[in-house]
Design a protein around this motif. Structure first.
Motif, PDB file in Angstrom:
ATOM      1  N   ASN A   1      42.285 -81.667  66.877  1.00 18.10           N
ATOM      2  CA  ASN A   1      41.744 -81.360  68.197  1.00 18.10           C
ATOM      3  C   ASN A   1      41.008 -80.016  68.101  1.00 18.10           C
TER       4      ASN A   1
ATOM      5  N   THR B 109      41.651 -77.089  68.900  1.00 19.28           N
ATOM      6  CA  THR B 109      42.443 -75.892  68.589  1.00 19.28           C
ATOM      7  C   THR B 109      42.883 -75.839  67.129  1.00 19.28           C
TER       8      THR B 109
ATOM      9  N   THR C  96      44.732 -78.188  65.424  1.00 16.51           N
ATOM     10  CA  THR C  96      45.951 -78.911  65.067  1.00 16.51           C
ATOM     11  C   THR C  96      45.681 -80.413  65.141  1.00 16.51           C
TER      12      THR C  96
END
Length: 162
Positions: A69, A71, A73
Motif C-alpha cells: 500500500n 505507506t 507495507t
C-alpha cells in the motif's frame, strides 16, 4: 512438485461440467498436479498451491512491491485473499462430486507485517463440513522464521445445483 498451470484467458478455466464431475478433493489435487489451472488471482498476488490433503490446503506466497500500500507495507487485502484461498480450498476438499461452494464470510486478524519478499505458508484447515456449510480456520506463518503473521476463519456454503 509438478509445475502448476497459470491460466492466461477465461477459456483455460475448467468448465462447470468439469468442476462438477469430480469431488472437491480430486479437483484440488488436479490443480496441485498441474492438470487444472490455479485461480488467475494467484498469479497477480504471487502465491501458489503447495499441498492438498483431506481437510487441509497450504498455499505459499511472497508478497512484493505490487502488493504494497502507499505507506510501504503489504496491503491487508493480500493477507485476506491468501487466507480466503486456503480456508475455502480446504473446505473444497470436502465438497462431494456434483456440488460447488463459495465463501459466505471470512475474518482476518493481522498480527504482524510481512516484509516484501518474505515467503509465507498459509494453512487452511476444515473445522466442520456438513451438507450445506463448511467452517475453516487459517494461519499465515513464515517459511524461514516460523512466525505467525495472521489468522482467519471462514464459513462457506456448499450447494448442489438442481
Amino acid at each position: 512438485m509438478p509445475e502448476q498451470f497459470l491460466p492466461t484467458s477465461v477459456d483455460q478455466l475448467p468448465t462447470r461440467e468439469t468442476t462438477m464431475s469430480m469431488s472437491g478433493l480430486d479437483f484440488m489435487q488436479k490443480i496441485l498436479e498441474g492438470e487444472l489451472p490455479l485461480a488467475p488471482i494467484a498469479n497477480g498476488l504471487n502465491y501458489q498451491l503447495q499441498d492438498v490433503q483431506l481437510d487441509q490446503v497450504i498455499f505459499r506466497g511472497a508478497p512484493g512491491f505490487e502488493q504494497m500500500n502507499p505507506t510501504g507495507t503489504i496491503h491487508g487485502g493480500w493477507y485476506g485473499t491468501l487466507l480466503d484461498s486456503a480456508m475455502a480450498c480446504a473446505i473444497m476438499t470436502r465438497v462431494p462430486k456434483g456440488s460447488v461452494y463459495t465463501t459466505l464470510e471470512y475474518k482476518v486478524n493481522i498480527i504482524r507485517p510481512i516484509r516484501p519478499g518474505t515467503s509465507v505458508d498459509c494453512i487452511g484447515v476444515v473445522e466442520h463440513a456438513g451438507r450445506s456449510t463448511g467452517v475453516a480456520t487459517g494461519k499465515i506463518v513464515g517459511v524461514e522464521d516460523g512466525k505467525l503473521y495472521a489468522t482467519g476463519s471462514t464459513t462457506c456454503i456448499i450447494m448442489t445445483p438442481k
